[in-house]
Enzyme design. Structure first.
Site, PDB file in Angstrom:
ATOM      1  N   SER A 183       0.802  -1.222   0.000  1.00 16.07           N
ATOM      2  CA  SER A 183       0.000   0.000   0.000  1.00 16.07           C
ATOM      3  C   SER A 183       0.833   1.269   0.000  1.00 16.07           C
ATOM      4  CB  SER A 183      -0.943  -0.004   1.197  1.00 16.07           C
ATOM      5  OG  SER A 183      -0.199  -0.004   2.390  1.00 16.07           O
ATOM      6  N   HIS A 211      -6.078  -4.288  -0.658  1.00 20.43           N
ATOM      7  CA  HIS A 211      -6.007  -3.150  -1.587  1.00 20.43           C
ATOM      8  C   HIS A 211      -6.287  -3.564  -3.023  1.00 20.43           C
ATOM      9  CE1 HIS A 211      -4.897   0.431   0.663  1.00 20.43           C
ATOM     10  NE2 HIS A 211      -4.152  -0.326   1.437  1.00 20.43           N
ATOM     11  N   LYS A 242     -12.455  -1.227   2.454  1.00 17.73           N
ATOM     12  CA  LYS A 242     -11.852  -0.389   1.409  1.00 17.73           C
ATOM     13  C   LYS A 242     -12.813  -0.327   0.212  1.00 17.73           C
ATOM     14  CE  LYS A 242      -7.175  -0.575   3.135  1.00 17.73           C
ATOM     15  NZ  LYS A 242      -6.511  -1.657   3.855  1.00 17.73           N
TER      16      LYS A 242
HETATM   17  C1  LIG Z   1      -6.253  -2.040   5.267  1.00 20.92           C
HETATM   18  C2  LIG Z   1      -5.563  -3.318   5.398  1.00 20.92           C
HETATM   19  C3  LIG Z   1      -5.835  -4.190   6.444  1.00 20.92           C
HETATM   20  C4  LIG Z   1      -6.745  -3.818   7.588  1.00 20.92           C
HETATM   21  O1  LIG Z   1      -8.080  -3.923   7.207  1.00 20.92           O
HETATM   22  P1  LIG Z   1      -9.210  -3.565   8.288  1.00 20.92           P
HETATM   23  O2  LIG Z   1     -10.394  -4.333   7.811  1.00 20.92           O
HETATM   24  O3  LIG Z   1      -9.385  -2.088   8.233  1.00 20.92           O
HETATM   25  O4  LIG Z   1      -8.724  -4.043   9.605  1.00 20.92           O
HETATM   26  C5  LIG Z   1      -5.213  -5.419   6.468  1.00 20.92           C
HETATM   27  N1  LIG Z   1      -4.342  -5.775   5.508  1.00 20.92           N
HETATM   28  C6  LIG Z   1      -4.031  -4.952   4.488  1.00 20.92           C
HETATM   29  C7  LIG Z   1      -3.063  -5.391   3.447  1.00 20.92           C
HETATM   30  C8  LIG Z   1      -4.624  -3.697   4.406  1.00 20.92           C
HETATM   31  O5  LIG Z   1      -4.312  -2.872   3.409  1.00 20.92           O
END
Ligand SMILES: *Cc1c(COP(=O)(O)O)cnc(C)c1O
Length: 406
Positions: A183, A211, A242
């Site tokens: 990310s 992502h 997301k």
């Molecule tokens: C955003 C993200 C998470 C966390 O996700 P949540 O559901 O907000 O806890 C976990 N792993 C990756 C790779 C992320 O980008």
């Protein structure tokens, strides 16, 4: 009795964080999450949310969540295995499995919890976990909670992955763990090469596709689809927070026995509350929209391409790539300060972006991470680029040397 000492100590720590220029402040929004939002200081164009498909305030998602409040109530007041499972929850799990092409799926309150629960259950002392050095914090923490032997390979480096797989030979189970998309850099894990090596060494593959799920790949099924390895990735984790509506919730998806055992033993699943019904219903609506979002995915790709092209023309230093995360680099000693000043100035221009510096990214590799959305118009993208130029001039930063431009 010791509280005053504690407060003094913590005030010192906070002062250190501030002194190092690393103190994170939170800007408040006064609107729903969207491409166009407002802060108490006024309206801004938002280029820092993970709202890739623009579903966070999509009318169909909001309506489904609203209707669910009436039909299913506000909260579950229970964990899943006691009395916290509605048919709505199992429906979402079934629909995620269908979408991802897996046997079964288990919901968690977040992907952080999914990653926190999966490793301890599946991998013990006789096992080996081989992990990319830039994996998400939740994977790192989840791996730490297991008793497995740990091996780390350099980011996306297949030669080093092979060396670590060799070092891990002899383990009962071996798993290669990677983010589908990193990310901070916006680059993809080389899943085809990773699957080849995993096959050669008899290892499983786990991909956290947070992502990517919903918008990467022709049908939005994520990085395994993009790399043509959907049938070779053993375990998927991901977030509903997301692209898939952006509320909350995460999952582990894979073989039925894995999911069944996680329901028995994964601690964040056993000991933390069910996802709220309205969030589950909204996520189901988001999944529906993803099926018919081919044009939104195309718009997202087009926006990212346009942004990259205009920024390169304007003399900014970009990390190359194709993901809608576009890091605009400000390298060197003074980069962190320059990036922060440019981001602040851009906010004054009505464009919301965030600067990242050490320890979130390596020292000397400060950047402003821009995230495109299908909800941005071409005009929005052009406005963002103009704000970058205005801000660069205002803070007196020179264009990047042409040799460093992507
Ligand atoms: C955003 C993200 C998470 C966390 O996700 P949540 O559901 O907000 O806890 C976990 N792993 C990756 C790779 C992320 O980008």
């Amino acid at each position: 009795m010791y509280a005053s000492e504690l407060r003094t100590d913590l005030a010192d720590t906070l002062a250190e964080i501030r002194g190092a220029g690393l103190y994170k402040t939170e800007r408040q929004l006064t609107t729903p999450q969207s491409a166009h939002v407002a802060t108490p200081a006024g309206p801004v164009l938002n280029f820092c949310a993970n709202n890739y498909l623009g579903l966070a305030d999509h009318p169909a998602v909001v309506e489904a969540a609203g209707a669910a409040l009436d039909e299913w109530g506000f909260g579950m007041a229970s964990v899943r295995f006691i009395c916290g499972t509605q048919t709505l929850h199992t429906e979402l799990e079934r629909r995620l499995s269908e979408f991802l092409g897996t046997e079964d799926t288990i919901l968690f309150s977040s992907c952080f919890d999914a990653n926190g629960g999966v490793f301890e259950v599946l991998f013990g002392e006789q096992d080996a976990i081989v992990s990319d050095e830039l994996n998400h914090a939740s994977l790192i923490d989840g791996i730490r909670l297991s008793r497995a032997q740990r091996y780390r390979y350099r980011n996306r480096d297949l030669a080093d992955l092979e060396a670590q797989l060799r070092a891990a030979e002899g383990a009962r189970r071996t798993v290669v763990v990677t983010d589908g998309v990193f990310s901070m850099d916006g680059c993809f894990a080389p899943l085809d090469g990773i699957c080849d090596l995993a096959e050669k060494y008899g290892a499983l593959v786990l991909v956290d596709d947070s992502h990517a799920v919903g918008f990467v790949g022709d049908d939005g099924r994520g990085t395994p689809e993009r790399f043509g390895v959907a049938d070779r990735v053993d375990l998927l984790t991901g977030t509903l927070g997301k692209a898939l509506g952006g509320a909350s919730g995460g999952y582990v998806s894979g073989p039925a026995e894995v999911v069944a055992l996680l329901r028995q033993r994964a601690r964040p699943y056993l000991f933390s509350n069910s996802v709220a019904p309205a969030v589950v219903a909204g996520s189901l609506a988001a999944l529906d929209l993803v099926r018919s979002s081919a044009d939104a995915r195309e718009r997202l790709v087009a926006n990212a391409r346009l942004f990259r092209a205009l920024m390169a023309d304007a003399g900014f230093d970009l990390l190359p790539g194709e993901h809608p995360i576009v890091p605009v680099m400000f390298p060197g000693e003074d980069g962190a300060r320059t990036a922060a000043r440019i981001a602040d100035r851009m906010l004054a221009e009505g464009v919301y972006v965030i600067a990242f510096s050490y320890p979130v990214v390596p020292r000397g590799r400060a950047r402003i991470r821009v995230q495109l959305s299908a909800a941005h118009s071409e005009d929005d993208v052009r406005t963002c680029v103009r704000a970058f130029e205005v801000a660069r001039d205002a803070v007196g930063a020179p264009p990047a040397p042409s040799s460093s431009r992507a």
